[in-house]
Write an enzyme that holds these catalytic residues in place. Structure first.
Site, mmCIF file in Angstrom:
data_model
loop_
_atom_site.group_PDB
_atom_site.id
_atom_site.type_symbol
_atom_site.label_atom_id
_atom_site.label_comp_id
_atom_site.label_asym_id
_atom_site.label_seq_id
_atom_site.Cartn_x
_atom_site.Cartn_y
_atom_site.Cartn_z
ATOM 1 N N ASP A 55 57.142 -44.766 60.999
ATOM 2 C CA ASP A 55 56.657 -43.429 61.338
ATOM 3 C C ASP A 55 55.185 -43.497 61.753
ATOM 4 O O ASP A 55 54.776 -44.455 62.411
ATOM 5 C CB ASP A 55 56.859 -42.507 60.133
ATOM 6 N N HIS A 87 52.794 -36.902 59.512
ATOM 7 C CA HIS A 87 54.258 -36.884 59.540
ATOM 8 C C HIS A 87 54.850 -37.961 58.638
ATOM 9 O O HIS A 87 55.749 -37.694 57.827
ATOM 10 C CB HIS A 87 54.733 -37.073 60.981
ATOM 11 N N SER A 265 63.616 -34.493 61.025
ATOM 12 C CA SER A 265 62.742 -35.528 60.462
ATOM 13 C C SER A 265 62.627 -35.397 58.957
ATOM 14 O O SER A 265 62.368 -36.371 58.254
ATOM 15 C CB SER A 265 61.334 -35.424 61.062
#
Length: 319
Positions: A55, A87, A265
Site C-alpha cells: 500500500d 491509506h 480498500s
C-alpha cells in the site's frame, strides 16, 4: 522498462471524512458485526501470523506496537518506516491494530498479528507496474523467514492500464497464491455496473472482497453501489466475500489518532484480519483450503440485495 502509473486507490476512492461525521463504523462495530470477539475470547488474535500489506506504507502508530517486522519502500527507497498518505496505515489498523490508544475501540480484526509492509504507492496513491511486481516477488522471497501467510492488496489497476501490464500483475498474484500465500484483493470502487471488478481482483484463484454496505456510498462521497461487481470475463463469481467498507474508522498517520475512510480498500483488510485468525487456529491450511472454507461457511444477507456472491464471514462459523 515501462513505469506507467498502474494503480491507485484514489479513483473514485474516498480518502477520509471529517471526524465530526457521526455515521461511521468504529472497529468495535466491525468486529461485532463479524463476531470477531468470539475468536478473541478464545485467545485467537492472529498471534504468530504475518500479513503483508502492499500500500502507501505505514505510520509509527502506538497500535502497531513492535509488530511491524519489516518495511520496504519501492517508491523512494527510504529505510525508515513512513506513510505519506495514510491509506496504508488505515488498512494496517483494520487488520492488526491493537486499539491501545482507544482502549480497544479501534482494535483491528487480528490485533496480535504481525505486519510485513511494502510501500508501492506514493503520497497521491499512484504506483507503477514495475514496482508492484518487484514488491510481490519480495513478499514471496520472504514468506518463510517472516511466516507471511496473507497478502492484502487494497489497490487496483486503472482501466487505462496496458494489457500486458494487466496480464503481468494477474500472473504475479497467481504466483504468490501458488507459493502458499493467501492473496486478498479489493474489488474496487467502479460499481455498480457488471464486470467492474478491478485487477488484480479479477484473478480467479485469489479471494476478492467487496463492500456489503456500498448502498450508503452516496452519503459518503462515493456512488451508491460503488463496490465492484462481477462476473469476470471468465464468468467467475467476483467478489466472493463482502465486508463492511463504508465509513470505517481506523488508525491514522497522525501519531495516536484515528480517521474514517470508505471503499472496498477497507473491506479487504477486514477479511485479511479474519483469515489471520483462521490461520492461527489452523496453521497447516493451504490457500485453496482457506478459500474452500470461506465458500462453505459464508452466509448470504438480504442487505446485499441480488448480488452474486458467496456471502459474509462470521468468525463463530469460520473457526
Amino acid at each position: 522498462m515501462r513505469k506507467n502509473v498502474y494503480c491507485r486507490f484514489g479513483t473514485p476512492e474516498v480518502y477520509a471524512h471529517k471526524l465530526k461525521e457521526k455515521a461511521f463504523y468504529a472497529m468495535d462495530q466491525v468486529r461485532k458485526k463479524l463476531k470477531a470477539d468470539y475468536a478473541h475470547r478464545k485467545r485467537i488474535t492472529g498471534r504468530g501470523v504475518t500479513v503483508a500489506v502492499m500500500d502507501t506504507g505505514i505510520a509509527v502508530h502506538p497500535d502497531f506496537d513492535n509488530r511491524i517486522l519489516k518495511f520496504t519502500d519501492f517508491t523512494q527507497g527510504r529505510t525508515r518506516i513512513y506513510d505519506d498518505n495514510g491509506h496504508g496505515t488505515h488498512v494496517a489498523g483494520i487488520i492488526a491494530g491493537s486499539g491501545k490508544m482507544s482502549r480497544g475501540i479501534y482494535m483491528g480484526m487480528a490485533p496480535e498479528s504481525n505486519l510485513f509492509v511494502i510501500k508501492v504507492l506514493d503520497r497521491k496513491g499512484n504506483g507503477n507496474t514495475y514496482q508492484v511486481l518487484k514488491a510481490i516477488d519480495h513478499v514471496i522471497e520472504n514468506k518463510e523467514k517472516y511466516n507471511i501467510r496473507i497478502l492484502n492488496i487494497s489497490v487496483g489497476m486503472l482501466p487505462t492500464a496496458d494489457e500486458e501490464e494487466k496480464k503481468n500483475l494477474m500472473q504475479a498474484v497467481e504466483r504468490a497464491w501458488k507459493s502458499g500465500i493467501v492473496v486478498v484483493a479489493a474489488a474496487g470502487n467502479n460499481g455498480p455496473m457488471k464486470n467492474s471488478v478491478t485487477i488484480p481482483g479479477q484473478c480467479r484463484s485469489i479471494i476478492t472482497v467487496g463492500s456489503i454496505d456500498d448502498y450508503m456510498g452516496q452519503k459518503k462521497g462515493l456512488k451508491k453501489g460503488y463496490s465492484g461487481r462481477g462476473p469476470t470475463e471468465c464468468c467467475v463469481v467476483k467478489p466472493e466475500i463482502l465486508a463492511p467498507g463504508t465509513s470505517v474508522k481506523s488508525c491514522s498517520l497522525r501519531g495516536n489518532a484515528y480517521e474514517i475512510k470508505s471503499g472496498t480498500s477497507m473491506s479487504a483488510p477486514v477479511i485479511s484480519g479474519a483469515l489471520a485468525l483462521l490461520l492461527q487456529k489452523y496453521p497447516a491450511m493451504t490457500p485453496a483450503e482457506v478459500k474452500l472454507r470461506l465458500y462453505e461457511r459464508a452466509v448470504k444477507l438480504e442487505e446485499a440485495g441480488g448480488r452474486n456472491y458467496w456471502g459474509v464471514v462470521y468468525l463463530n462459523r469460520l473457526l
